[in-house]
Design a protein around this motif. Structure first.
Motif, PDB file in Angstrom:
ATOM      1  N   HIS A   1       0.759  -1.273   0.011  1.00 14.95           N
ATOM      2  CA  HIS A   1       0.064   0.032   0.007  1.00 14.95           C
ATOM      3  C   HIS A   1       0.766   1.331   0.035  1.00 14.95           C
ATOM      4  CE1 HIS A   1       0.974  -1.127   3.997  1.00 14.95           C
ATOM      5  NE2 HIS A   1       0.364   0.108   4.536  1.00 14.95           N
ATOM      6  N   LYS A   2       2.305   1.044  -0.033  1.00 12.52           N
ATOM      7  CA  LYS A   2       3.102   2.339   0.033  1.00 12.52           C
ATOM      8  C   LYS A   2       3.923   2.234  -1.299  1.00 12.52           C
ATOM      9  CE  LYS A   2       1.938   3.136   4.258  1.00 12.52           C
ATOM     10  NZ  LYS A   2       0.547   4.037   4.483  1.00 12.52           N
ATOM     11  N   ALA A   3       3.575   1.129  -2.292  1.00 14.43           N
ATOM     12  CA  ALA A   3       4.311   1.235  -3.384  1.00 14.43           C
ATOM     13  C   ALA A   3       3.825   2.312  -4.278  1.00 14.43           C
ATOM     14  CB  ALA A   3       3.926  -0.188  -4.107  1.00 14.43           C
ATOM     15  N   PRO A   4       4.791   2.687  -5.226  1.00 14.44           N
ATOM     16  CA  PRO A   4       4.296   3.956  -6.225  1.00 14.44           C
ATOM     17  C   PRO A   4       3.250   3.914  -6.921  1.00 14.44           C
ATOM     18  CG  PRO A   4       6.965   3.605  -6.193  1.00 14.44           C
ATOM     19  CD  PRO A   4       6.208   2.449  -5.366  1.00 14.44           C
ATOM     20  N   ALA A   5       3.002   2.600  -7.322  1.00 13.03           N
ATOM     21  CA  ALA A   5       2.061   2.292  -8.351  1.00 13.03           C
ATOM     22  C   ALA A   5       0.486   2.545  -7.502  1.00 13.03           C
ATOM     23  CB  ALA A   5       1.837   0.971  -8.657  1.00 13.03           C
ATOM     24  N   PHE A   6       0.468   2.018  -6.186  1.00  5.92           N
ATOM     25  CA  PHE A   6      -0.857   2.264  -5.436  1.00  5.92           C
ATOM     26  C   PHE A   6      -0.815   3.558  -5.083  1.00  5.92           C
ATOM     27  CE2 PHE A   6      -3.145   2.218  -1.487  1.00  5.92           C
ATOM     28  CZ  PHE A   6      -4.322   1.654  -1.893  1.00  5.92           C
ATOM     29  N   LEU A   7       0.135   4.212  -4.684  1.00  4.14           N
ATOM     30  CA  LEU A   7       0.178   5.936  -4.231  1.00  4.14           C
ATOM     31  C   LEU A   7      -0.409   6.624  -5.527  1.00  4.14           C
ATOM     32  CD1 LEU A   7       3.408   6.238  -2.207  1.00  4.14           C
ATOM     33  CD2 LEU A   7       1.230   5.830  -1.374  1.00  4.14           C
ATOM     34  N   LYS A   8      -0.257   6.254  -6.740  1.00  5.77           N
ATOM     35  CA  LYS A   8      -1.048   6.998  -7.724  1.00  5.77           C
ATOM     36  C   LYS A   8      -2.615   6.641  -7.571  1.00  5.77           C
ATOM     37  CE  LYS A   8       2.776   6.773 -11.135  1.00  5.77           C
ATOM     38  NZ  LYS A   8       3.345   5.883 -11.764  1.00  5.77           N
ATOM     39  N   ILE A   9      -3.134   5.914  -6.966  1.00  9.67           N
ATOM     40  CA  ILE A   9      -4.485   5.477  -6.852  1.00  9.67           C
ATOM     41  C   ILE A   9      -4.967   6.098  -5.400  1.00  9.67           C
ATOM     42  CG2 ILE A   9      -6.359   3.781  -6.528  1.00  9.67           C
ATOM     43  CD1 ILE A   9      -4.192   2.132  -8.094  1.00  9.67           C
ATOM     44  N   ASN A  10      -4.137   5.897  -4.421  1.00  6.27           N
ATOM     45  CA  ASN A  10      -4.504   6.453  -2.959  1.00  6.27           C
ATOM     46  C   ASN A  10      -3.145   7.128  -2.528  1.00  6.27           C
ATOM     47  OD1 ASN A  10      -5.113   7.457  -0.834  1.00  6.27           O
ATOM     48  ND2 ASN A  10      -6.235   5.520   0.196  1.00  6.27           N
ATOM     49  N   PRO A  11      -2.984   8.315  -2.850  1.00  5.24           N
ATOM     50  CA  PRO A  11      -1.726   8.993  -2.187  1.00  5.24           C
ATOM     51  C   PRO A  11      -1.539   8.916  -0.911  1.00  5.24           C
ATOM     52  CG  PRO A  11      -3.338  10.747  -3.111  1.00  5.24           C
ATOM     53  CD  PRO A  11      -3.949   9.254  -3.502  1.00  5.24           C
ATOM     54  N   ALA A  12      -2.558   8.526  -0.110  1.00 11.65           N
ATOM     55  CA  ALA A  12      -2.391   8.523   1.309  1.00 11.65           C
ATOM     56  C   ALA A  12      -1.952   6.850   1.689  1.00 11.65           C
ATOM     57  CB  ALA A  12      -3.897   8.737   2.071  1.00 11.65           C
ATOM     58  N   GLY A  13      -1.910   6.222   0.809  1.00  9.62           N
ATOM     59  CA  GLY A  13      -1.286   4.910   1.228  1.00  9.62           C
ATOM     60  C   GLY A  13      -2.048   4.113   1.890  1.00  9.62           C
ATOM     61  N   LYS A  14      -3.434   4.203   1.856  1.00 12.12           N
ATOM     62  CA  LYS A  14      -4.139   3.235   2.816  1.00 12.12           C
ATOM     63  C   LYS A  14      -5.206   2.698   1.891  1.00 12.12           C
ATOM     64  CE  LYS A  14      -3.879   6.263   6.866  1.00 12.12           C
ATOM     65  NZ  LYS A  14      -3.758   5.147   8.102  1.00 12.12           N
ATOM     66  N   LEU A  15      -5.878   1.750   2.663  1.00 14.01           N
ATOM     67  CA  LEU A  15      -6.938   0.964   1.950  1.00 14.01           C
ATOM     68  C   LEU A  15      -8.250   1.377   2.859  1.00 14.01           C
ATOM     69  CD1 LEU A  15      -5.723  -2.665   1.932  1.00 14.01           C
ATOM     70  CD2 LEU A  15      -5.859  -1.173   0.000  1.00 14.01           C
TER      71      LEU A  15
END
Ligand SMILES: N[C@@H](CCC(=O)N[C@@H](CS)C(=O)NCC(=O)O)C(=O)O
Length: 191
Positions: A37-51
């Motif tokens: 959830h802290k990977a760059p690809a995921f941070l593009k979806i949720n910049p807060a790095g959370k589910l």
């Protein structure tokens, strides 16, 4: 639609909502241990790095309340939200925002045994329970017989409260939690 998901997270709330909508979706598992959830690809979806986070075509949505609002509007046939212009819409929006802006932090204070500081924007958990009991009235749901996304959001808070904090001592709220968990798609937690 793709829901970024971990069963030990608030994404369970979003999954419940998707199921109530009758949506077709894919679960994209996210490992907290691997810090996915802290990977760059995921941070593009949720910049807060959370589910949770939801991707729907070109749309990306994060924050549970926002996702539930989005889904209720996307699936009007599921009748999970009063439409724009309906008199119930204002109270519906209020309850959706209240769930995360006041219920959740007040619950956090209660569970962490922290004194609530009203200047931070929420009341203590006793007052939250008074408010929700009042809004629920004779139920069975927040809008009487009509189950809405507000029950997913507000109800989830009390389902989680039971799981982490035990019974609230409020029979009407406990009966509400039982009713929500008895729904075919209701999260079976804290039983
Ligand atoms: N207000 C957010 C809360 C999101 C949140 O805190 N999610 C947790 C899981 S329940 C998370 O991703 N925690 C991992 C982290 O913060 O590193 C929402 O309702 O979507």
């Amino acid at each position: 639609m793709k829901l970024y998901f971990n069963p030990q997270s608030r994404a369970v709330i979003t999954k419940w909502m998707l199921d109530e909508c009758g949506a077709t979706y894919e679960l994209a598992p996210i490992s907290f241990e691997k810090q996915e959830h802290k990977a760059p690809a995921f941070l593009k979806i949720n910049p807060a790095g959370k589910l949770p986070a939801l991707v729907d075509g070109d749309a990306r949505v994060f924050e549970n309340a926002a996702i539930c609002l989005y889904l209720a509007d996307k699936f009007p046939e599921a009748r999970l939200a009063p439409p724009v212009g309906a008199p119930e819409r204002g109270r519906y929006l209020s309850l959706m925002v209240y769930s995360t802006s006041q219920i959740e932090p007040a619950m956090g204070d209660r569970l962490l045994k922290v004194e609530t500081q009203p200047q931070r924007g929420w009341t203590d958990f006793e007052k939250v329970m008074d408010v929700v009991e009042g809004e629920l009235g004779n139920g069975p749901y927040l809008f009487g017989d009509w189950f809405t996304a507000a029950d997913v959001m507000v109800g989830s808070m009390f389902i989680w409260m039971r799981l982490w904090g035990g019974p609230t001592g409020r029979p009407a709220l406990e009966a509400y939690v039982d009713r929500l968990q008895a729904r075919p798609h209701g999260p079976k937690l804290g039983k």
